[in-house]
Every structure is written in C-alpha cells, then in structure tokens.
Design an enzyme around this catalytic site. Sequence first.
Site, PDB file in Angstrom:
ATOM      1  CB  CYS A 115      -0.907   0.000   1.229  1.00 52.78           C
ATOM      2  SG  CYS A 115      -1.835   1.536   1.403  1.00 52.78           S
ATOM      3  CB  CYS A 118      -2.093   4.633   4.228  1.00 55.97           C
ATOM      4  SG  CYS A 118      -3.513   3.967   3.345  1.00 55.97           S
ATOM      5  CB  SER A 119       0.547   0.764   6.150  1.00 53.05           C
ATOM      6  OG  SER A 119       1.592   1.690   6.091  1.00 53.05           O
ATOM      7  CB  CYS A 120      -4.466  -0.737   2.931  1.00 52.59           C
ATOM      8  SG  CYS A 120      -5.118   0.934   2.829  1.00 52.59           S
TER       9      CYS A 120
END
Lengths: 213, 220
Positions: A115, A118-120
């Site tokens: 991601c 962000c850091s999904c």
Amino acid sequence: MATFDSENAAHLHRELHSHLPSDPALRVKTLESLAIERGLVAPQTVDAWVEAYSEHIGPKRGAQVVARAWLDADFHARLLEDAAEAIKDLGFQGSATGHLKAVANTDRQHNMVVCTLCSCYPFSILGMSPSWYKSAEYRARAVREPRQVLSEFGVALADDVAVRVWDSTAELRYLVVPQRPAGTQGWSEEALAAIVTRNSMIGTQRDLPLEAS
Amino acid sequence: MDAIHDLGGMQGFGPIPIATGDKDFAALADWEKRMWGLARSGVAQGVTIDWFRHGLERMVPSDYLSFAYFNKWCANYLMLMLDHGSITLEDVKRGHLLAKEAEAAPKSIDDVLASNAQANISFEGACDTPPAFAAGDAVRTLRIPPPGAHTRLPRYARGVEGRILAHHGAHAVPERGAEGKKDYQALYTVAFSAADLWGPEADPRDDVTLDLWEAYLVPA
C-alpha cells in the site's frame, strides 16, 4: 463533530508537533488518559484488543485459509471468486476483509502486495502488519523495483516468472495464495497451515520450506 | 493532494528494514500495542476512513517520515480528537482533563472479538451511472486528480495508460469521504505495465495494479 477541514488538520498537527513530548510512550499515555477521562474507552477494553491481536487474530488465520484452499478445490475456487465470503467458512471475517481479494501464485506469476499511500492490510486474517510493510522503504520501492525488493527477502525468481504488484489504493485488501510445495501429499490441513508464512501471504516469500519456521 | 505520504516510486530509500521490522504483534513495545488497542476501540469519533487517512497525510512532513508507525497514529488520533472537539490543546499539554466524565463500560475479549467479526464492512453503495468501462478496456489515468484535498490516485500512476482487469461495483469516493460526505462511483482494478510506469529500466515481464475510481480514468 469533525470539521473535515484539511487546513485545520494541518494546523492541529503543527500545534501537536510543537507541544507534545518526543517520547512516543508518553504521547500514547497522554492519548489513553484523555480518552479514558472523556469516557470514550475503558482501559480494560484496550487490554482486550491487545489480547485479541496477541492471541487470536494473526497470520495463523490466513495460513489456515491457504491450507484449506490447497486441499479443497471448491473452497479454492470460491476463495479466488470472492474471498470476503469464503473466509466466513472459518469465521475469520473482520477488520479490512469486507472486500478481500485472493490472488494465487502460479509457475509463471508471482504476486506481491503493497500500500504505497498508507499501509492498508487485511488485519482480520493476517493480524498486525510487519513493520517493514509499513516502512517508507517498502512502500516506495515495491512498485518500482519489486525484483530487487524480493531479492532482499531472499526470493530468487526463475526467468519465466512475471511479477505483479498489487497496490491497495482502495478498500480491496489482498491475500497472496502461495503455491503448495511438492512433498506435501497426504498432509492434513493443520500440517499444511503450519508451513504457510505471513510473508508468503504478502508475497515477499515465494517457496515454502517443509519445515515450519 | 501531493503530500509526503505518496511514496510509491520515490527513489533514494535504502534496504527494506526486514530484520528490525519483523516482530509479531505480541513482541511490539507496550505503547505500540496500547495505540492499536485505542484505535480499535474507536476513540476518534465521527471519523470516516478517508478523513482518518487524510489526517495522516497532513502531518508535519518530517514527522511523517521519521516517526514510527504507531507514533504517527498517536499524532493523528490526537489531531482527530482535537478537530472533533473531544479534547482541547490545553488538555493535551496538561495530559489530563479538568473534569472527568463517567467511565466507559469495559469490554471483554469476547466482546472485542465479536466486534472484530462485524468489522468486515462494505464500502459499496448505490450509483445511478452505469460503469463506463469493462474488463479489457484500455484507459488512461488523469495527470491531475479530480478536485478534493484527498485523493487515492498516486503520483506515480498519473497520465499513464493501463488496462481494466476488473470492475468492482460502486465504492465510496475517497475525495468525498474525506469531506464527510457519501458518494459512490465505479471502482476498477487497473493493470499498468512496469515499462509504462517506469520506462525502459523496468522489467518487461512485470506489471502493477491499482484500484482506481472511474473519475481518475479516461478512455485511452
């Protein structure tokens, strides 16, 4: 209520930057104290969530999903068709799996998930994401030089293998289904799940050794 | 907006911090675990997923790059609570409220596991416009994203030709979600060849997929 004002968000962040202590433990303590005193949460509830992610919600769930897909052709087909529905067989639905998509590695294609914005991550089946997944290094490089990134994880790809990187820019979340290793005929679902690693389900590992790590 | 969070393809970063960044949740620092527990508990009220994300995007840029992940979350949750009016900056500086409210009812492990099992929420919604594209169609992404402070069209994939892999129905539009509004629009998985994204240095065998809303795309 929330203002949804982008400039107010930036202004408040600058204020916090100027006034908060630098020690993250102290900062989180401040947040927790204020939330408890405002009646928004009980400390025991925070304890319960910590326990949930320490003991119950983790990559063992994803490993069981993969093992079942290896053993059960119907489940495998349903998993690839609609993973969000298929994982309900195991009761693993939850945070960030409402639009879960399973992508299977083949002899000719390796899948890897990132991601960049962000850091999904599909928390309810893989638990907390590893810190490297959230690092600027991984987010910046995975889409541009996936083969170099894979080599840092010790993955060597055959010449005829293409790499597909899935950048989770919306609410779909991805689960890589690694290939079942040779030499596992007759293994139980439990034995198979024990060799499926978290990294293989993100796509930063390709071949699964028969010894659980 | 073209903020610090949009890292895809940025060059100059070093090796992936694998060895130092591979801990299980149970092995994280206590404050990191508390932060995750607070986040799961929903201490920021009235927040949409895109307002939460946009909040992170508006962090002080140097903090965004240097803070540990859950330290960023802490800053963002405080920002969201300040913005909502749940707390004031004076409260943050003091570390306590002047007048405490009634304590929240504690939840058990069974309660939170039940909450988690119901958190597989759908972001699909109704949209009157039929989808403009179908699997196999050639599309091009916009060079400049649609109006709005928040976008999910990364810089590295703008003005590039790709191919629709799948249509996923209509999903909540991030530009509007960050404004506290609901709007739904066709969402597609779009595949881009690595060479189209990065030029001749890329491996011709490889591609990158992104999940993109219809407003980001025009026919190629």
